[in-house]
Design a protein around this motif. Structure first.
Motif, PDB file in Angstrom:
ATOM      1  N   SER A  14      12.265  28.371  44.586  1.00  0.00           N
ATOM      2  CA  SER A  14      12.812  27.327  43.719  1.00  0.00           C
ATOM      3  C   SER A  14      14.163  26.875  44.257  1.00  0.00           C
ATOM      4  O   SER A  14      14.949  27.708  44.736  1.00  0.00           O
ATOM      5  N   LEU A  15      14.443  25.596  44.131  1.00  0.00           N
ATOM      6  CA  LEU A  15      15.752  25.086  44.549  1.00  0.00           C
ATOM      7  C   LEU A  15      16.856  25.533  43.603  1.00  0.00           C
ATOM      8  O   LEU A  15      18.036  25.414  43.935  1.00  0.00           O
ATOM      9  N   SER A  16      16.478  26.035  42.433  1.00  0.00           N
ATOM     10  CA  SER A  16      17.496  26.570  41.528  1.00  0.00           C
ATOM     11  C   SER A  16      18.156  27.815  42.111  1.00  0.00           C
ATOM     12  O   SER A  16      19.205  28.246  41.634  1.00  0.00           O
ATOM     13  N   GLN A  17      17.549  28.378  43.162  1.00  0.00           N
ATOM     14  CA  GLN A  17      18.098  29.571  43.803  1.00  0.00           C
ATOM     15  C   GLN A  17      19.173  29.250  44.830  1.00  0.00           C
ATOM     16  O   GLN A  17      19.727  30.171  45.447  1.00  0.00           O
ATOM     17  N   ILE A  18      19.465  27.972  45.013  1.00  0.00           N
ATOM     18  CA  ILE A  18      20.455  27.586  46.020  1.00  0.00           C
ATOM     19  C   ILE A  18      21.353  26.497  45.451  1.00  0.00           C
ATOM     20  O   ILE A  18      20.894  25.601  44.717  1.00  0.00           O
ATOM     21  N   ASP A  19      22.621  26.579  45.745  1.00  0.00           N
ATOM     22  CA  ASP A  19      23.581  25.587  45.257  1.00  0.00           C
ATOM     23  C   ASP A  19      23.314  24.239  45.899  1.00  0.00           C
ATOM     24  O   ASP A  19      23.075  24.151  47.106  1.00  0.00           O
ATOM     25  N   PRO A  40      17.409   9.563  50.746  1.00  0.00           N
ATOM     26  CA  PRO A  40      17.602  10.528  49.657  1.00  0.00           C
ATOM     27  C   PRO A  40      16.524  11.587  49.548  1.00  0.00           C
ATOM     28  O   PRO A  40      16.600  12.461  48.691  1.00  0.00           O
ATOM     29  N   PHE A  41      15.518  11.566  50.418  1.00  0.00           N
ATOM     30  CA  PHE A  41      14.293  12.318  50.155  1.00  0.00           C
ATOM     31  C   PHE A  41      14.387  13.816  50.420  1.00  0.00           C
ATOM     32  O   PHE A  41      13.572  14.580  49.910  1.00  0.00           O
ATOM     33  N   THR A  42      15.340  14.244  51.234  1.00  0.00           N
ATOM     34  CA  THR A  42      15.526  15.684  51.431  1.00  0.00           C
ATOM     35  C   THR A  42      16.724  16.214  50.656  1.00  0.00           C
ATOM     36  O   THR A  42      17.083  17.384  50.805  1.00  0.00           O
ATOM     37  N   THR A  43      17.345  15.377  49.844  1.00  0.00           N
ATOM     38  CA  THR A  43      18.478  15.839  49.051  1.00  0.00           C
ATOM     39  C   THR A  43      18.013  16.815  47.978  1.00  0.00           C
ATOM     40  O   THR A  43      16.854  16.833  47.561  1.00  0.00           O
ATOM     41  N   HIS A  44      18.941  17.625  47.528  1.00  0.00           N
ATOM     42  CA  HIS A  44      18.649  18.589  46.470  1.00  0.00           C
ATOM     43  C   HIS A  44      18.156  17.860  45.228  1.00  0.00           C
ATOM     44  O   HIS A  44      17.211  18.320  44.569  1.00  0.00           O
ATOM     45  N   ARG A  45      18.741  16.725  44.887  1.00  0.00           N
ATOM     46  CA  ARG A  45      18.372  16.026  43.657  1.00  0.00           C
ATOM     47  C   ARG A  45      16.942  15.487  43.703  1.00  0.00           C
ATOM     48  O   ARG A  45      16.240  15.513  42.686  1.00  0.00           O
ATOM     49  N   PHE A  46      16.487  14.996  44.869  1.00  0.00           N
ATOM     50  CA  PHE A  46      15.131  14.470  44.952  1.00  0.00           C
ATOM     51  C   PHE A  46      14.106  15.597  44.913  1.00  0.00           C
ATOM     52  O   PHE A  46      13.135  15.553  44.139  1.00  0.00           O
ATOM     53  N   LEU A  47      14.295  16.604  45.748  1.00  0.00           N
ATOM     54  CA  LEU A  47      13.346  17.714  45.787  1.00  0.00           C
ATOM     55  C   LEU A  47      13.339  18.476  44.465  1.00  0.00           C
ATOM     56  O   LEU A  47      12.279  18.939  44.019  1.00  0.00           O
ATOM     57  N   SER A  48      14.495  18.585  43.822  1.00  0.00           N
ATOM     58  CA  SER A  48      14.548  19.232  42.516  1.00  0.00           C
ATOM     59  C   SER A  48      13.787  18.432  41.467  1.00  0.00           C
ATOM     60  O   SER A  48      13.131  19.013  40.590  1.00  0.00           O
ATOM     61  N   ALA A  49      13.877  17.118  41.550  1.00  0.00           N
ATOM     62  CA  ALA A  49      13.135  16.272  40.596  1.00  0.00           C
ATOM     63  C   ALA A  49      11.635  16.504  40.732  1.00  0.00           C
ATOM     64  O   ALA A  49      10.912  16.559  39.728  1.00  0.00           O
ATOM     65  N   LEU A  50      11.157  16.645  41.965  1.00  0.00           N
ATOM     66  CA  LEU A  50       9.739  16.952  42.173  1.00  0.00           C
ATOM     67  C   LEU A  50       9.372  18.283  41.538  1.00  0.00           C
ATOM     68  O   LEU A  50       8.336  18.416  40.872  1.00  0.00           O
ATOM     69  N   GLU A  51      10.242  19.271  41.747  1.00  0.00           N
ATOM     70  CA  GLU A  51       9.958  20.627  41.249  1.00  0.00           C
ATOM     71  C   GLU A  51      10.078  20.706  39.737  1.00  0.00           C
ATOM     72  O   GLU A  51       9.177  21.208  39.048  1.00  0.00           O
ATOM     73  N   GLY A  59      -0.566  24.625  40.266  1.00  0.00           N
ATOM     74  CA  GLY A  59      -1.607  23.671  39.905  1.00  0.00           C
ATOM     75  C   GLY A  59      -1.611  22.381  40.682  1.00  0.00           C
ATOM     76  O   GLY A  59      -2.517  21.556  40.512  1.00  0.00           O
ATOM     77  N   THR A  60      -0.632  22.184  41.571  1.00  0.00           N
ATOM     78  CA  THR A  60      -0.538  20.921  42.313  1.00  0.00           C
ATOM     79  C   THR A  60      -1.038  21.041  43.749  1.00  0.00           C
ATOM     80  O   THR A  60      -1.255  20.026  44.411  1.00  0.00           O
ATOM     81  N   GLY A  61      -1.157  22.254  44.245  1.00  0.00           N
ATOM     82  CA  GLY A  61      -1.493  22.440  45.663  1.00  0.00           C
ATOM     83  C   GLY A  61      -0.293  22.343  46.573  1.00  0.00           C
ATOM     84  O   GLY A  61      -0.426  22.453  47.792  1.00  0.00           O
ATOM     85  N   TRP A  62       0.890  22.134  46.007  1.00  0.00           N
ATOM     86  CA  TRP A  62       2.158  22.124  46.746  1.00  0.00           C
ATOM     87  C   TRP A  62       3.024  23.244  46.162  1.00  0.00           C
ATOM     88  O   TRP A  62       3.725  23.035  45.169  1.00  0.00           O
ATOM     89  N   GLN A  63       2.997  24.425  46.767  1.00  0.00           N
ATOM     90  CA  GLN A  63       3.766  25.552  46.258  1.00  0.00           C
ATOM     91  C   GLN A  63       5.048  25.707  47.072  1.00  0.00           C
ATOM     92  O   GLN A  63       5.006  26.003  48.266  1.00  0.00           O
ATOM     93  N   PRO A  64       6.216  25.496  46.464  1.00  0.00           N
ATOM     94  CA  PRO A  64       7.469  25.541  47.225  1.00  0.00           C
ATOM     95  C   PRO A  64       7.715  26.894  47.886  1.00  0.00           C
ATOM     96  O   PRO A  64       7.525  27.950  47.276  1.00  0.00           O
ATOM     97  N   GLN A  65       8.112  26.834  49.140  1.00  0.00           N
ATOM     98  CA  GLN A  65       8.517  28.000  49.928  1.00  0.00           C
ATOM     99  C   GLN A  65       9.702  27.560  50.794  1.00  0.00           C
ATOM    100  O   GLN A  65       9.651  27.610  52.015  1.00  0.00           O
TER     101      GLN A  65
END
Length: 396
Positions: A14-19, A40-51, A59-65
């Motif tokens: 999860s991106l919540s694990q990193i500042d 903006p697509f690799t920024t914390h705010r964009f990727l966090s919005a997806l997560e 359930g999405t087939g995209w499991q964050p690692q």
């Protein structure tokens, strides 16, 4: 600062694990002193919005690692990495590889995808702090391959990376793939008419005709960004996005919550173009704004009007880029119809690692032939592009 000091690789679920500041120091160091990121697509705010919206995750087939690299306890590099159980939402597709691998008795999924989900936009995928470009990039590649190998995962795919990253990955043994998109380039045009003047007479007349048809649809066109975007605009766009997503993919990739989160954290990164008629929004196009590029992402409509798609997606984007001094418009994946509207073919890059040596050899042979075919197609399409030749008479 590049060197051979031991680097620690960690996976985060999860991106919540990193500042956010640490992540963005790698994702967009160019924005550290203010201003927009390159994209903006690799920024914390964009990727966090997806997560946070559930667009990726269970359930999405995209499991964050998420892949991270630390040197003496300091984050020096990171990458958006996902374990995938399918090949949807990638735009540089490997369905045929999966079918062939499984017909031969292998298990293709899960695979590792180092990418921005649902986003066919070229940009840095191997994100590094300034002064750690080579060390951090190499550590991420080595770490991702090692993780795939140790976990007996069939393959690793780095999609829509930069050409520099592609060259670096190829030197490290990854397979290089090329595809194409259509981008509009700003040659310093003073206005839209100046852009039209650079086109052949036939293409210029056709665009004028399309814009006239579209703008006479019986309503008005709004180009909204930042605080001008309201909740009601997202309510309307969500309906358009659902319709397009259902027809193209079976179901939309993004959840409704994504747009609510994007409104809170990213509305300054967004250009939303809407068509309104008789008090109702009837069509819309969503764009993201980079430092020097406008990125067209989604389009949808509730009512159909001639040429409104071209106006909202392509011509309004060009208008915005010219007015704001942007160098480029990237109009998304596929679509040779964009050529007639001033968008020229551009090479996109990807990297692949395949565990099975025999299958890797077969993929390498395929990619070599594909690269030659893509280069030839780009050359032909560029030659027959919409722009006026130097010896062509200008007939308006």
């Amino acid at each position: 600062m590049d060197g051979d000091t031991a680097i620690e690789i960690r996976l985060l679920t999860s991106l919540s694990q990193i500042d956010a500041r640490d992540w963005d120091a790698c994702a967009c160091p160019e924005a550290a002193s203010g201003g927009a990121p390159n994209d903006p697509f690799t920024t914390h705010r964009f990727l966090s919005a997806l997560e946070q919206s559930g667009s990726v995750g269970p359930g999405t087939g995209w499991q964050p690692q998420y892949l991270t690299a630390y040197l003496e306890g300091k984050l020096i590099a990171c990458a958006p990495l996902y374990a995938k159980s399918h090949s949807q939402g990638e735009y540089i597709f490997d369905h045929n590889w999966a079918h062939a691998y499984e017909r031969a008795g292998g298990r293709y999924y899960p695979k590792l995808q180092l990418a921005v989900p649902f986003t066919p936009v070229t940009g840095r995928r191997l994100l590094t702090r300034s002064e750690f470009e080579t060390t951090g990039r190499n550590a991420l590649i080595q770490g991702a391959v090692q993780i795939a190998s140790q976990n007996e995962i069939s393959s690793l795919h780095v999609t829509f990376c930069t050409e520099t990253e592609a060259q670096a990955g190829q030197k490290m043994g990854l397979l290089h793939r090329t595809t194409q998109q259509f981008h509009w380039e700003n040659a310093g045009y003073a206005d839209f008419d100046a852009f039209l003047a650079s086109l052949s007479s036939r293409k210029r007349k056709n665009i004028r005709k399309e814009r006239t048809q579209a703008q006479n649809f019986g309503g008005r066109i709004l180009a909204l960004s930042g605080d001008d975007i309201g909740r009601e605009h997202w309510d309307a766009f969500w309906q358009f996005y659902q319709d397009t997503g259902s027809r193209k993919w079976g179901s939309p990739y993004l959840t409704r919550s994504f747009f609510d989160i994007a409104h809170e954290t990213m509305r300054d990164d967004i250009l939303l173009v809407l068509a309104e008629r008789s008090g109702r929004y009837v069509a819309g196009a969503l764009n993201f704004i980079g430092r020097d590029t406008l990125y067209g992402r989604y389009w949808g409509c509730g009512e159909h009007y001639p040429c409104l798609h071209f106006e909202l997606c392509y011509y309004q984007a060009i208008d915005f880029a010219i007015i704001h001094g942007l160098s480029r418009v990237e109009a998304g994946a596929q679509g040779e119809h964009k050529l007639a509207r001033g968008y020229l073919p551009t090479t996109c890059h990807a990297l692949h690692w395949v565990a099975d040596p025999g299958f890797a050899d077969a993929v390498a042979q395929y990619l070599e032939a594909e690269r030659e075919a893509v280069a030839e197609e780009i050359e032909v399409l560029t030659t027959f592009g919409p722009f006026r030749k130097s010896n062509e008479e200008d007939h308006d």
